[in-house]
Design a protein around this motif. Structure first.
Motif, PDB file in Angstrom:
ATOM      1  N   LEU A  92     156.542 148.068  65.905  1.00 42.26           N
ATOM      2  CA  LEU A  92     156.914 147.948  64.561  1.00 42.26           C
ATOM      3  C   LEU A  92     158.000 146.694  64.655  1.00 42.26           C
ATOM      4  O   LEU A  92     157.880 145.955  63.834  1.00 42.26           O
ATOM      5  N   ASN A  93     158.696 146.595  65.717  1.00 38.23           N
ATOM      6  CA  ASN A  93     159.347 145.527  65.782  1.00 38.23           C
ATOM      7  C   ASN A  93     158.679 144.117  66.088  1.00 38.23           C
ATOM      8  O   ASN A  93     158.928 143.199  65.253  1.00 38.23           O
ATOM      9  N   ALA A  94     157.768 144.332  66.601  1.00 42.01           N
ATOM     10  CA  ALA A  94     156.883 143.180  66.830  1.00 42.01           C
ATOM     11  C   ALA A  94     156.218 142.776  65.501  1.00 42.01           C
ATOM     12  O   ALA A  94     156.110 141.613  65.214  1.00 42.01           O
ATOM     13  N   PHE A  95     155.821 143.846  64.906  1.00 41.25           N
ATOM     14  CA  PHE A  95     155.230 143.630  63.279  1.00 41.25           C
ATOM     15  C   PHE A  95     156.473 142.759  62.560  1.00 41.25           C
ATOM     16  O   PHE A  95     156.020 142.133  61.604  1.00 41.25           O
ATOM     17  N   TRP A  96     157.877 143.162  62.472  1.00 46.56           N
ATOM     18  CA  TRP A  96     158.838 142.483  62.113  1.00 46.56           C
ATOM     19  C   TRP A  96     158.669 140.797  62.026  1.00 46.56           C
ATOM     20  O   TRP A  96     158.630 139.979  61.324  1.00 46.56           O
ATOM     21  N   PHE A  97     158.590 140.672  63.580  1.00 43.49           N
ATOM     22  CA  PHE A  97     158.787 139.165  63.971  1.00 43.49           C
ATOM     23  C   PHE A  97     157.309 138.616  63.193  1.00 43.49           C
ATOM     24  O   PHE A  97     157.122 137.383  62.615  1.00 43.49           O
ATOM     25  N   LEU A  98     156.219 139.248  63.356  1.00 40.74           N
ATOM     26  CA  LEU A  98     154.824 138.709  62.840  1.00 40.74           C
ATOM     27  C   LEU A  98     154.943 138.351  61.461  1.00 40.74           C
ATOM     28  O   LEU A  98     154.578 137.225  60.992  1.00 40.74           O
ATOM     29  N   PHE A  99     155.510 139.504  60.459  1.00 46.08           N
ATOM     30  CA  PHE A  99     155.549 139.369  59.130  1.00 46.08           C
ATOM     31  C   PHE A  99     156.663 138.484  58.633  1.00 46.08           C
ATOM     32  O   PHE A  99     156.166 137.637  57.630  1.00 46.08           O
TER      33      PHE A  99
ATOM     34  N   LEU B 248     160.265 143.360  55.826  1.00 45.95           N
ATOM     35  CA  LEU B 248     161.700 144.423  55.480  1.00 45.95           C
ATOM     36  C   LEU B 248     161.063 145.888  55.682  1.00 45.95           C
ATOM     37  O   LEU B 248     161.927 146.684  56.230  1.00 45.95           O
ATOM     38  N   ILE B 249     159.831 146.136  55.165  1.00 45.08           N
ATOM     39  CA  ILE B 249     159.519 147.554  55.073  1.00 45.08           C
ATOM     40  C   ILE B 249     159.407 147.842  56.842  1.00 45.08           C
ATOM     41  O   ILE B 249     159.666 148.877  57.309  1.00 45.08           O
ATOM     42  N   ALA B 250     158.714 146.777  57.759  1.00 51.65           N
ATOM     43  CA  ALA B 250     158.699 147.120  59.210  1.00 51.65           C
ATOM     44  C   ALA B 250     159.965 147.103  59.799  1.00 51.65           C
ATOM     45  O   ALA B 250     160.073 148.488  60.532  1.00 51.65           O
ATOM     46  N   ILE B 251     160.908 146.483  59.555  1.00 51.27           N
ATOM     47  CA  ILE B 251     162.304 146.746  60.120  1.00 51.27           C
ATOM     48  C   ILE B 251     163.078 147.933  59.455  1.00 51.27           C
ATOM     49  O   ILE B 251     163.803 148.597  60.586  1.00 51.27           O
ATOM     50  N   SER B 252     162.925 148.281  58.503  1.00 54.33           N
ATOM     51  CA  SER B 252     163.519 149.487  57.850  1.00 54.33           C
ATOM     52  C   SER B 252     162.672 150.793  58.825  1.00 54.33           C
ATOM     53  O   SER B 252     163.644 151.564  59.146  1.00 54.33           O
ATOM     54  N   ALA B 253     161.442 150.661  59.062  1.00 56.27           N
ATOM     55  CA  ALA B 253     160.928 151.602  59.828  1.00 56.27           C
ATOM     56  C   ALA B 253     161.232 151.777  60.877  1.00 56.27           C
ATOM     57  O   ALA B 253     161.343 152.819  61.585  1.00 56.27           O
ATOM     58  N   VAL B 254     161.521 150.615  61.436  1.00 57.23           N
ATOM     59  CA  VAL B 254     162.021 150.456  63.308  1.00 57.23           C
ATOM     60  C   VAL B 254     163.203 151.257  63.051  1.00 57.23           C
ATOM     61  O   VAL B 254     163.685 152.072  63.933  1.00 57.23           O
ATOM     62  N   PHE B 255     164.298 151.030  61.908  1.00 55.88           N
ATOM     63  CA  PHE B 255     165.546 151.634  61.958  1.00 55.88           C
ATOM     64  C   PHE B 255     165.212 153.224  62.041  1.00 55.88           C
ATOM     65  O   PHE B 255     165.976 153.978  62.706  1.00 55.88           O
ATOM     66  N   ILE B 256     164.471 153.862  61.085  1.00 58.11           N
ATOM     67  CA  ILE B 256     164.381 155.168  60.774  1.00 58.11           C
ATOM     68  C   ILE B 256     163.864 155.871  62.109  1.00 58.11           C
ATOM     69  O   ILE B 256     164.223 156.815  62.412  1.00 58.11           O
ATOM     70  N   PHE B 257     162.793 155.248  62.582  1.00 59.51           N
ATOM     71  CA  PHE B 257     162.309 155.697  63.964  1.00 59.51           C
ATOM     72  C   PHE B 257     162.983 155.617  65.070  1.00 59.51           C
ATOM     73  O   PHE B 257     163.042 156.228  66.009  1.00 59.51           O
ATOM     74  N   LEU B 258     164.077 154.684  65.129  1.00 60.19           N
ATOM     75  CA  LEU B 258     164.998 154.404  66.147  1.00 60.19           C
ATOM     76  C   LEU B 258     166.151 155.385  66.133  1.00 60.19           C
ATOM     77  O   LEU B 258     166.212 156.041  67.283  1.00 60.19           O
ATOM     78  N   LEU B 259     166.439 155.813  64.876  1.00 55.55           N
ATOM     79  CA  LEU B 259     167.184 157.133  64.897  1.00 55.55           C
ATOM     80  C   LEU B 259     166.818 158.252  65.578  1.00 55.55           C
ATOM     81  O   LEU B 259     167.238 159.147  66.111  1.00 55.55           O
ATOM     82  N   ILE B 260     165.362 158.600  65.217  1.00 56.89           N
ATOM     83  CA  ILE B 260     164.719 159.647  65.669  1.00 56.89           C
ATOM     84  C   ILE B 260     164.529 159.493  67.240  1.00 56.89           C
ATOM     85  O   ILE B 260     164.712 160.596  68.163  1.00 56.89           O
ATOM     86  N   THR B 261     164.148 158.400  67.837  1.00 59.09           N
ATOM     87  CA  THR B 261     164.116 158.076  69.103  1.00 59.09           C
ATOM     88  C   THR B 261     165.264 158.275  69.893  1.00 59.09           C
ATOM     89  O   THR B 261     165.468 158.894  71.118  1.00 59.09           O
TER      90      THR B 261
ATOM     91  N   PHE C 189     158.385 135.862  60.535  1.00 59.27           N
ATOM     92  CA  PHE C 189     158.066 134.502  61.058  1.00 59.27           C
ATOM     93  C   PHE C 189     156.761 134.014  61.009  1.00 59.27           C
ATOM     94  O   PHE C 189     156.568 132.667  60.579  1.00 59.27           O
ATOM     95  N   GLY C 190     155.852 134.762  61.384  1.00 53.39           N
ATOM     96  CA  GLY C 190     154.636 134.204  61.645  1.00 53.39           C
ATOM     97  C   GLY C 190     153.638 134.119  60.089  1.00 53.39           C
ATOM     98  O   GLY C 190     153.169 133.222  59.896  1.00 53.39           O
ATOM     99  N   LEU C 191     153.608 135.451  59.390  1.00 55.82           N
ATOM    100  CA  LEU C 191     153.151 135.131  58.277  1.00 55.82           C
ATOM    101  C   LEU C 191     153.879 135.033  56.858  1.00 55.82           C
ATOM    102  O   LEU C 191     153.381 134.828  55.705  1.00 55.82           O
ATOM    103  N   HIS C 192     155.083 134.896  57.227  1.00 56.05           N
ATOM    104  CA  HIS C 192     156.097 134.436  56.040  1.00 56.05           C
ATOM    105  C   HIS C 192     156.063 135.468  54.892  1.00 56.05           C
ATOM    106  O   HIS C 192     156.136 135.148  53.827  1.00 56.05           O
ATOM    107  N   GLU C 193     156.226 136.821  55.341  1.00 61.92           N
ATOM    108  CA  GLU C 193     156.208 137.851  54.496  1.00 61.92           C
ATOM    109  C   GLU C 193     157.688 138.596  54.341  1.00 61.92           C
ATOM    110  O   GLU C 193     157.300 139.800  55.071  1.00 61.92           O
ATOM    111  N   PRO C 194     158.509 138.132  53.998  1.00 59.40           N
ATOM    112  CA  PRO C 194     159.646 138.871  54.215  1.00 59.40           C
ATOM    113  C   PRO C 194     159.752 140.462  53.749  1.00 59.40           C
ATOM    114  O   PRO C 194     160.492 141.218  54.181  1.00 59.40           O
ATOM    115  N   MET C 195     159.023 140.628  52.385  1.00 58.55           N
ATOM    116  CA  MET C 195     159.173 141.924  51.850  1.00 58.55           C
ATOM    117  C   MET C 195     158.401 142.915  53.036  1.00 58.55           C
ATOM    118  O   MET C 195     158.730 144.241  53.155  1.00 58.55           O
ATOM    119  N   ILE C 196     157.216 142.579  53.530  1.00 58.83           N
ATOM    120  CA  ILE C 196     156.484 143.451  54.607  1.00 58.83           C
ATOM    121  C   ILE C 196     157.434 143.493  55.759  1.00 58.83           C
ATOM    122  O   ILE C 196     157.382 144.626  56.141  1.00 58.83           O
TER     123      ILE C 196
END
Length: 158
Positions: A91-98, A109-122, A100-107
């Motif tokens: 998911l963290n790699a997807f944040w970079f991809l979306f 944001l969803i990816a990095i928010s998911a990182v945070f949620i799953f990080l708490l579980i981890t 910086f790579g694809l210039h899609e900050p909304m997507i």
């Protein structure tokens, strides 16, 4: 430190740094052409800080994963913790991809928010296996929470 712990920590850290390198590739794709043209939040750190901060984060989380892995992959709690960890790296790699790579900050944001949620579980799973490994993830959690705010502000003001 025993050799099994050292080997697994070095291996896990190397895997994390490979993911970081992939992020750098996406970052380089959009840093000059896209990122430079955008309005930036007031709390944007200088660009030269991102590399060292990410490197430190990847080293900490790699050591953390190595500590968990050293308990034996045959144990279901270790497997569960490391599967969550791997998902976070992806998911963290997807944040970079979306972002910086694809210039899609909304997507992104969803990816990095998911990182945070799953990080708490981890962190919860890592704490079950090895308390120190959970504590090593806390700086990363703070950094990811910062990135959630950072990405949201980028999306909002642009």
């Amino acid at each position: 430190m025993n050799s099994k712990l050292l080997i697994r920590s070095v291996t896990a850290t190397a895997v994390c740094l490979v993911f970081g390198f992939l992020g750098i590739i996406a970052l380089q794709n959009g840093l000059d052409s896209w990122y430079a043209t955008l309005q930036k939040p007031w709390f944007t750190p200088p660009e030269f800080l991102f590399g060292p901060v990410w490197t430190i984060m990847y080293i900490l989380i790699g050591i953390s994963a190595g500590l968990v892995w050293s308990k034996g992959f045959y144990h279901k709690w270790v497997k569960t913790a490391l599967y969550h960890f791997g998902f976070i790296l992806l998911l963290n790699a997807f944040w970079f991809l979306f972002f910086f790579g694809l210039h899609e900050p909304m997507i992104a944001l969803i990816a990095i928010s998911a990182v945070f949620i799953f990080l708490l579980i981890t962190i919860k799973w890592f704490k079950i296996v090895n308390v120190i490994s959970a504590y090593l993830l806390i700086p990363y959690a703070v950094w990811v929470l910062y990135l959630v705010a950072f990405t949201f502000e980028f999306w909002r003001i642009n």
